[in-house]
Design a protein around this motif. Sequence first.
Motif, PDB file in Angstrom:
ATOM      1  N   GLY A 180      -1.230  16.542 -10.155  1.00 17.83           N
ATOM      2  CA  GLY A 180      -1.772  15.263  -9.707  1.00 17.83           C
ATOM      3  C   GLY A 180      -1.602  14.148 -10.715  1.00 17.83           C
ATOM      4  O   GLY A 180      -1.724  12.973 -10.373  1.00 17.83           O
ATOM      5  N   ASP A 181      -1.321  14.502 -11.981  1.00 13.23           N
ATOM      6  CA  ASP A 181      -1.065  13.480 -13.008  1.00 13.23           C
ATOM      7  C   ASP A 181       0.299  12.832 -12.786  1.00 13.23           C
ATOM      8  O   ASP A 181       1.223  13.469 -12.266  1.00 13.23           O
ATOM      9  N   ILE A 182       0.421  11.584 -13.196  1.00 10.77           N
ATOM     10  CA  ILE A 182       1.748  10.969 -13.276  1.00 10.77           C
ATOM     11  C   ILE A 182       2.486  11.603 -14.446  1.00 10.77           C
ATOM     12  O   ILE A 182       1.937  11.736 -15.540  1.00 10.77           O
ATOM     13  N   ASN A 188       7.370   9.833  -6.504  1.00  4.49           N
ATOM     14  CA  ASN A 188       6.436   8.884  -7.104  1.00  4.49           C
ATOM     15  C   ASN A 188       6.124   9.223  -8.559  1.00  4.49           C
ATOM     16  O   ASN A 188       5.230   8.626  -9.165  1.00  4.49           O
ATOM     17  N   LYS A 200       4.803  11.898  -9.633  1.00  5.36           N
ATOM     18  CA  LYS A 200       3.551  12.646  -9.745  1.00  5.36           C
ATOM     19  C   LYS A 200       3.858  14.140  -9.877  1.00  5.36           C
ATOM     20  O   LYS A 200       4.728  14.668  -9.178  1.00  5.36           O
ATOM     21  N   ARG A 222       3.371  17.763  -9.059  1.00  2.00           N
ATOM     22  CA  ARG A 222       2.825  18.391  -7.863  1.00  2.00           C
ATOM     23  C   ARG A 222       2.563  19.890  -8.025  1.00  2.00           C
ATOM     24  O   ARG A 222       1.751  20.455  -7.298  1.00  2.00           O
TER      25      ARG A 222
END
Length: 220
Positions: free
Chosen positions: A17-19, A141, A143, A145
């Motif tokens: 969930g982190d960039i 994006n 991110k 996953r």
Amino acid sequence: MNDLLNDNPVTSMPRIGDIAPDFEAVTTKGNIKLSDFAKDKWIVMFSHPADFTPVCTTEMSGFAQRKDEFDALNTELLGLSIDSIHAHLGWVQNVRVNTGVYFDFPIIADLDMKVSKLYGMLQPNESETAAVRAVFFIDPNKKIRLIMYYPLNVGRNMDEILRSLEALQTSDKHKVAMPLDWKKGDKVIVGPPKTLDQLNERLADDTLEKVDWYLAKKSI
């Protein structure tokens, strides 16, 4: 308290969930910056402990031999180890000469361990100088996953890496979830109802395979 008693430094580890942390690096395909990858591409970034080692050679060969499958899933491959660019080039050529397999994707030369530390690939209880076998699935994006970690002495499963990648992409496209052992062509899980109206619609829907009101599958 345990961290204070441990002589080894605590290594940061990005979470699902982190960039994905951005970085610039020297690779076998030239200098790259993570944020410069195409905006519509997924990235599978994976580390290996060292060049010219047996398990790593089988793994990198596996990525190379199945690169077309990653291409078909709109995914770029990005390798890494704490070796020099010269070691990388020598290893790529050695494997190509001996096996005919060509590692035609960028491999980061992470001699200063900058990227390895940034992504938690150095795990002191396993090794302080070699990256563990990490795999980061990064969406368009940027991110993170999905993350996989393997120890130095156990090779990864390429079928599972590709299965997981396709599952993530299918889930995003159809807004569904994947059951145990899901693979392309299998039924997917429809999200459970959240209101009584949705519950009644679910019970009346004959197109679904219903185990119970909260667990239903469909074909896509």
